[in-house]
Design an enzyme around this catalytic site. Structure first.
Site, short mmCIF file in Angstrom:
data_model
loop_
_atom_site.label_atom_id
_atom_site.label_comp_id
_atom_site.label_asym_id
_atom_site.label_seq_id
_atom_site.Cartn_x
_atom_site.Cartn_y
_atom_site.Cartn_z
N TYR A 178 4.85 62.83 -124.36
CA TYR A 178 4.37 64.13 -123.86
C TYR A 178 2.85 64.16 -123.75
CZ TYR A 178 9.01 65.79 -125.48
OH TYR A 178 10.36 65.96 -125.73
N LYS A 209 8.52 61.40 -131.48
CA LYS A 209 9.46 60.36 -131.03
C LYS A 209 8.72 59.13 -130.53
CE LYS A 209 11.90 64.37 -129.20
NZ LYS A 209 10.77 65.25 -128.86
N ASP A 244 8.43 70.46 -132.28
CA ASP A 244 8.96 69.19 -131.77
C ASP A 244 8.09 68.67 -130.63
OD1 ASP A 244 11.74 67.44 -131.39
OD2 ASP A 244 10.68 67.80 -129.51
N HIS A 282 13.36 57.81 -128.83
CA HIS A 282 13.45 58.76 -127.72
C HIS A 282 14.64 58.49 -126.78
CE1 HIS A 282 10.62 61.73 -125.52
NE2 HIS A 282 11.88 62.02 -125.27
#
Length: 280
Positions: A54, A83, A49, A116
């Site tokens: 990120y 996401k 994931d 998200h």
């Protein structure tokens, strides 16, 4: 009951999603990230994931390629999630963000794509884009992250496709029982991010006592609690021994009393933002 690391839950569209996976939140690009993903796959993890925000999708992609090769399995054996970030929520911009994530990961499709955060006034258009990607077969399943009950109800009023997954912050200090019950009733799979509360629960006395009784770590007890609650869980770690230890949760079972004790630790305490008061 979940028997091993490859066991799956079946989403409402028939897609199989592993109960257990590796999260890579706050893991920066670089050899440590690549190695963590590779090591997880080598040790039997089948779910990874990540998210656009990120800023580590390229390293995740590299880790996936190396891990698949080392484990001798194919892309189809793996379940990959990413996401769409808040700034990209909109019809065209969400589709563009999806393509960018795919490109960075070096993949031809995603197994699960999530919105998200429930940014007011934006998530419905983004959901329409996810429905398009889903109908075109570019993603196997679509869902949301950090949605509360009222967000889900609002989204489903106009949605053609019901979300398959809702990924929320969930741990013994934030048990999300109401959201869990609503999702179960709607056939939406609940998934926990930050299941170990970013390490803040590891010295909790109640959890330590249960862990000692089973000859397990506190982390293993929490992750087992997730699974017995029917919640998909994705603990984060970059260290090989922890990645292995986290996943060694299929050889014991918590009693009903222990499950209730852990539920009793709830304080509705978040380590992440509150979806209703997040400054998007």
């Amino acid at each position: 009951m979940v028997k091993n690391l490859q066991d799956t839950t079946t989403l409402h569209n028939g897609v199989k999603m592993p109960w257990f996976g590796l999260g890579v939140f706050k893991v920066e690009e670089g050899p440590e990230l690549v190695n963590a993903v590779k090591v997880a796959i080598k040790h039997g993890y089948r779910s990874i994931d990540t998210a656009a925000i990120y800023e580590n999708e390229e390293g995740v992609g590299q880790g996936i390629r190396e891990g698949l090769k080392e484990a001798g399995i194919s892309r189809e054996d793996l379940f990959v999630t990413s996401k769409v970030w808040n700034a990209d929520l909109g019809y065209e911009s969400t589709i563009a963000a999806y393509e960018k994530s795919l490109q960075k990961l070096g993949l031809e499709y995603l197994d699960l794509y999530l919105i998200h955060w429930p940014v007011e006034g934006k998530y419905k258009e983004a959901w329409r884009a996810l429905e398009t990607l889903y109908k075109e077969g570019k993603v196997k399943a679509i869902g949301v992250s950090n949605f509360q009950i009222h967000h889900l109800k609002d989204l489903m009023e106009d949605a053609e496709v019901k979300p398959m997954v809702n990924q929320v912050e969930c741990h013994p200090r934030l048990t999300q029982k109401e959201v869990q019950a609503f999702c179960k009733e709607q056939g939406i799979q609940l998934e926990a991010w930050s299941p170990l509360m970013q390490g803040e629960l590891l010295d909790n006395e109640v959890l330590q006592a249960i862990a000692t009784k089973h000859g397990k770590s506190v982390a293993q007890v929490i992750l087992r609690w997730d699974l017995q609650n029917g919640i998909v869980t994705i603990p984060k770690s970059t260290k090989e021994h922890r990645i292995v230890e986290n996943s060694t949760v299929f050889d014991f079972e918590l009693t009903e009393e222990e499950m209730n004790q852990i539920d009793g630790l709830n304080q509705n305490h978040r380590v992440g933002p509150d979806p209703d008061n997040f400054d998007f």
